[in-house]
Design an enzyme around this catalytic site. Sequence first.
Site, short mmCIF file in Angstrom:
data_model
loop_
_atom_site.label_atom_id
_atom_site.label_comp_id
_atom_site.label_asym_id
_atom_site.label_seq_id
_atom_site.Cartn_x
_atom_site.Cartn_y
_atom_site.Cartn_z
N ARG A 138 0.78 -1.34 0.14
CA ARG A 138 0.06 -0.10 0.03
C ARG A 138 0.93 1.36 0.02
NH1 ARG A 138 -4.15 -3.30 2.99
NH2 ARG A 138 -2.99 -3.25 4.65
N PHE A 160 -12.09 -3.79 -5.05
CA PHE A 160 -12.14 -4.66 -3.86
C PHE A 160 -11.49 -3.57 -2.70
CE2 PHE A 160 -11.34 -6.96 -7.86
CZ PHE A 160 -12.56 -7.59 -7.86
N ASP A 181 -16.71 -1.78 -3.18
CA ASP A 181 -16.48 -3.02 -2.83
C ASP A 181 -18.21 -3.54 -2.90
OD1 ASP A 181 -14.45 -4.67 -1.04
OD2 ASP A 181 -16.52 -5.21 -0.40
N ASN A 207 -20.61 -4.17 -7.63
CA ASN A 207 -19.69 -5.27 -8.15
C ASN A 207 -18.66 -4.79 -8.95
OD1 ASN A 207 -18.84 -7.57 -9.90
ND2 ASN A 207 -20.62 -8.76 -8.90
N ASP A 219 -7.16 -5.30 -5.88
CA ASP A 219 -6.84 -6.12 -4.81
C ASP A 219 -7.77 -6.92 -4.70
OD1 ASP A 219 -5.75 -7.18 -2.43
OD2 ASP A 219 -6.24 -5.69 -0.96
N CYS A 267 -3.76 -12.94 -3.84
CA CYS A 267 -3.42 -13.62 -2.44
C CYS A 267 -3.61 -15.13 -2.64
CB CYS A 267 -4.27 -12.87 -1.41
SG CYS A 267 -6.07 -13.08 -1.65
#
Length: 408
Positions: free
Chosen positions: A224, A240, A262, A290, A312, A352
Site C-alpha cells: 500500500r 475490492f 466493494d 460489483n 486487490d 493472494c
Amino acid sequence: MRTFTKLIINKKAERLALTGHPWVYGEEVVRTEGEYETGDLVDVYTEKGRYIGTGFANDISKIRVRLVSRNANDCFDEAFWQRRVSYAAAYRRTVMKGRDFECCRLIHGDADGMPGLTVDRYNDILVARTLCYGTDAVKKRIFKALVGVLNEYGVAISGIYERNDVKVRDLDGLAQHKGWYEADFLPEPPATVVTTINENGVLYDVDVENGQKTGFFLDQKYNRAAAARLAAGKRVLDCFTHTGGFALNAAAGGALSVRAVDISAEAVRQTEANIYKNGLSEVVTVEEANVFDVLTELTEKKKKDYDFIILDPPAFAKSAKALHNARRGYKEINLKAMRILPRGGYLATCSCSHFMTDELFRRMLAEAAADSGVSLRQIEGRQQSPDHPILWNAGETGYLKFYLFQVV
C-alpha cells in the site's frame, strides 16, 4: 531414549521432507510403530531408519504430521515454546521498525515453527487463529510466552481474541468458536472489540470480532505504501477496497481523487468511517457495487476516467480445483483495467491465492496485456510484508503476488 510413536514414510515423502518441507500426508505413511492419539507428538522416520523430525499427528486431517522440530534432542516443554516465541518476536522487531511493530503479524504458522497458528498484533490486542489440533493443545504455553516477551519489550497486552470461526478447523477435528481468551496471565478482557491502528500514517478502525481474517489485511502494508508513492495527482480507482486500505493510502499519497468500490455493505460502512477518521472525505468516495460490473461499464463507455487502477481481489482460487475459473476472473479484471487506463496510466494488481502461482499470474497478465493491445512496463514486483515470512522449503508460506506497472 525416544519415547514417541514412530511413523515411517515412503520415498516420495522422504524426498520432500529432506528439503525441509514440514508436512507429511496420510498416504505417505507406510506404517506406524506404536499408538498415538490426535494431537500427540510423533517421530517421523524414513524406511531406512533415518530420523526426519517430530511433529503433531492427526489422522483426521489429510496432513498426517506437521513437523515442529528436526532436532532429536529437543524436549517439548515450556522452555521449547518460549524459545520459539522469542525467536518469532525478535524477528518482527528486526523487520518491522518503529510504529510498524505496533500492528503486524507476530506468528505465521509453519514459517515460525508453530504450525497452524496465526497471531496478529493490533496495538495492545492480539488476535489468534489456531488451525492445528496439536498446536491448539499447547496454545496456552505459546500465548503466555508471547505476552511475557512483549512485556519485556515494554508492551502490555490487554487481551487475546481468538478468531477460530473458520470451517477449515473442521478438517483438523477442532470446534469453531470466537471470543476473548481467558487466562491467569491476562487482565480482564477489553470492553470493546474495536481498536484503531496507524498504518503508513493512515488511521483504521479494526474490528477484531467481525472483520475479515483477524480484522485487517496486514500483509499488504508495504505494498500500500508503494502504491501511495505513485498516487500524487492521480485519479484513482480502488477495486475490492475492503475497509479502504489502498484507497486511503493513495489519498494520503496525494491522489487528486479516489473512487473505492466493494460489494460488501459492511466493508463500505467501515471504509466510510475510515475516510472520515482521516479527514479525507473530499478526496475519497466509496460505493457498494460489483467490481466486475463497474469495470464492464467503464470499458463499454470507453472513457479514460482514471489514470491509476488498483486491483486487490479476494482469493479467487481457494483450491486447486478452482484455479481454472479463478484464472478467468483474474484475467477479466486485469484486461478491462488495462483497456480503461490511458497510455501512460498506472496499474497495481495482485493475487493472494497460493494456488495462483507467480508464474501463472505473470503469464495471465502477459496474455491480458496482449489481448488489450498494450505493453506493461514493470515498476515493482513485490510479495507479502516480511512479518509474513516465506520459507523457501515450504512454498505454501508464499502466497501474495503484487505488481506495479505503467501501461504503455
